[in-house]
Enzyme design. Structure first.
Site, PDB file in Angstrom:
ATOM      1  N   SER A   1     -34.099  58.855 200.019  1.00  0.00           N
ATOM      2  CA  SER A   1     -32.944  59.674 199.644  1.00  0.00           C
ATOM      3  C   SER A   1     -31.768  58.771 199.269  1.00  0.00           C
ATOM      4  CB  SER A   1     -32.619  60.649 200.784  1.00  0.00           C
ATOM      5  OG  SER A   1     -31.680  61.623 200.380  1.00  0.00           O
TER       6      SER A   1
ATOM      7  N   GLU B   1     -24.953  72.380 186.554  1.00  0.00           N
ATOM      8  CA  GLU B   1     -24.052  72.043 185.449  1.00  0.00           C
ATOM      9  C   GLU B   1     -24.229  70.605 184.995  1.00  0.00           C
ATOM     10  OE1 GLU B   1     -20.257  72.968 187.120  1.00  0.00           O
ATOM     11  OE2 GLU B   1     -20.423  75.102 186.648  1.00  0.00           O
TER      12      GLU B   1
ATOM     13  N   HIS C   1     -34.748  63.859 195.921  1.00  0.00           N
ATOM     14  CA  HIS C   1     -34.946  65.304 196.170  1.00  0.00           C
ATOM     15  C   HIS C   1     -35.059  66.013 194.814  1.00  0.00           C
ATOM     16  CE1 HIS C   1     -34.054  64.940 200.454  1.00  0.00           C
ATOM     17  NE2 HIS C   1     -33.032  64.196 200.124  1.00  0.00           N
TER      18      HIS C   1
END
Length: 296
Positions: free
Chosen positions: A149, A167, A191
């Site tokens: 991560s 966005e 992720h």
């Protein structure tokens, strides 16, 4: 530039399938170890200098719950047979410059950077003696930098630290800064599949098409050694190659407006596929077009 002697293992993060922090993790070991048993932590141990006897330092600086996260990874490594696993929680830059922390970095065969906030990671560790030690060991020694991560996102020279998935293809929505600098000309997002972050990589790559975008899915990692990236784990790795972009409206639109891109190349990797960073060639390990051996 000479190729690093060390190895890099970056991991996209784990799906919530149980935790080693649970009191009954032994009883639920099959559920809890799905992520680990697919080969990522086992790969780290096997590729390390002294295998199960390697000194592993778990770096929890990125996390707001370092003791919980560190304990989980310590238990996971020890379950897989590792005998010298330590938790190293560096709280501030003074600690990262201390003789004691540098000594532990020098003694380590593996550093494992946990998840959390990659900006916290780079702002605390960037430019410190600890950071310099890790970079030097990676360049010159049989040493592994591994990160999941935030620890994966921070491994590259440039990293994404902010930007919404919904966005992501609006100009200016993605924020990047310098990472820890173990690998150049790539940018890593994590992720990736579960959180729908493909647009973040598209914008990062169109901003500078020399950069290879790497999206790591959950339960998935890349083993990078000798300029070859090999997929490990159960999920997908997405590669975004901008070298052949023909056109874009990037410089003709205002902040917040949608970006158009013509001819962006996307590759998808799964377990054991490999991509050569020098030749830019992807090899699918289980290709349906490989010749089928004929029975004698």
């Amino acid at each position: 530039m000479t190729k690093p002697v060390g190895k890099l293992i970056v991991i996209g993060g784990a799906v919530n399938k149980g935790s080693f922090a649970e009191t009954d993790f032994d009883q639920n070991i099959e559920k809890n170890l799905n992520f680990f048993e697919r080969g990522i932590l086992r790969k780290i141990i096997n590729e390390s200098k002294h295998k199960e006897n390697s000194v592993i330092e778990i770096i929890t600086t990125a996390s707001q719950i370092p003791q919980i996260v560190g304990s989980e990874y310590k238990k996971a490594f020890e379950f897989l047979g590792a005998k010298n696993v330590n938790i190293l929680d560096i709280h501030n830059r003074e600690e990262a410059n201390s003789d004691a922390i540098v000594a532990r970095a020098n003694a380590a065969d593996v550093v494992m950077f946990t998840g959390g906030d990659q900006l916290r990671l780079t702002s605390i560790l960037g430019g410190t003696r600890f950071h310099d030690t890790i970079l030097l060991k990676y360049q010159e020694q049989d040493f592994i930098y591994s990160g999941t991560s935030a620890g994966a996102a921070a491994a590259s020279e440039n990293m994404i630290y902010q930007g919404s998935s919904s966005e992501a293809l609006l100009k200016g929505e993605i924020k990047t800064t310098q990472g820890l600098g173990l690998i150049d000309n790539v940018i890593i997002d994590t992720h990736f599949v579960q959180r729908g972050r493909i647009g973040r990589l598209f914008q990062a790559v169109v901003n500078n098409p020399r950069t290879l975008g790497i999206g790591l899915g959950e339960d998935t990692g890349l083993f990078i050694y000798n300029d070859v990236m090999t997929a490990v784990g159960s999920g997908l790795v997405i590669l975004v190659d901008g070298r052949f972009i023909k056109d874009t409206n990037l410089t003709n639109i205002n902040l917040g407006e949608p970006i158009s891109i013509d001819n962006l190349t996307v590759h998808v990797m799964s377990m054991n596929d490999h991509y050569d960073l020098t030749t830019k060639v992807l090899t699918i390990e289980n290709s349906q077009f490989n010749p089928i051996p004929q029975d004698k």
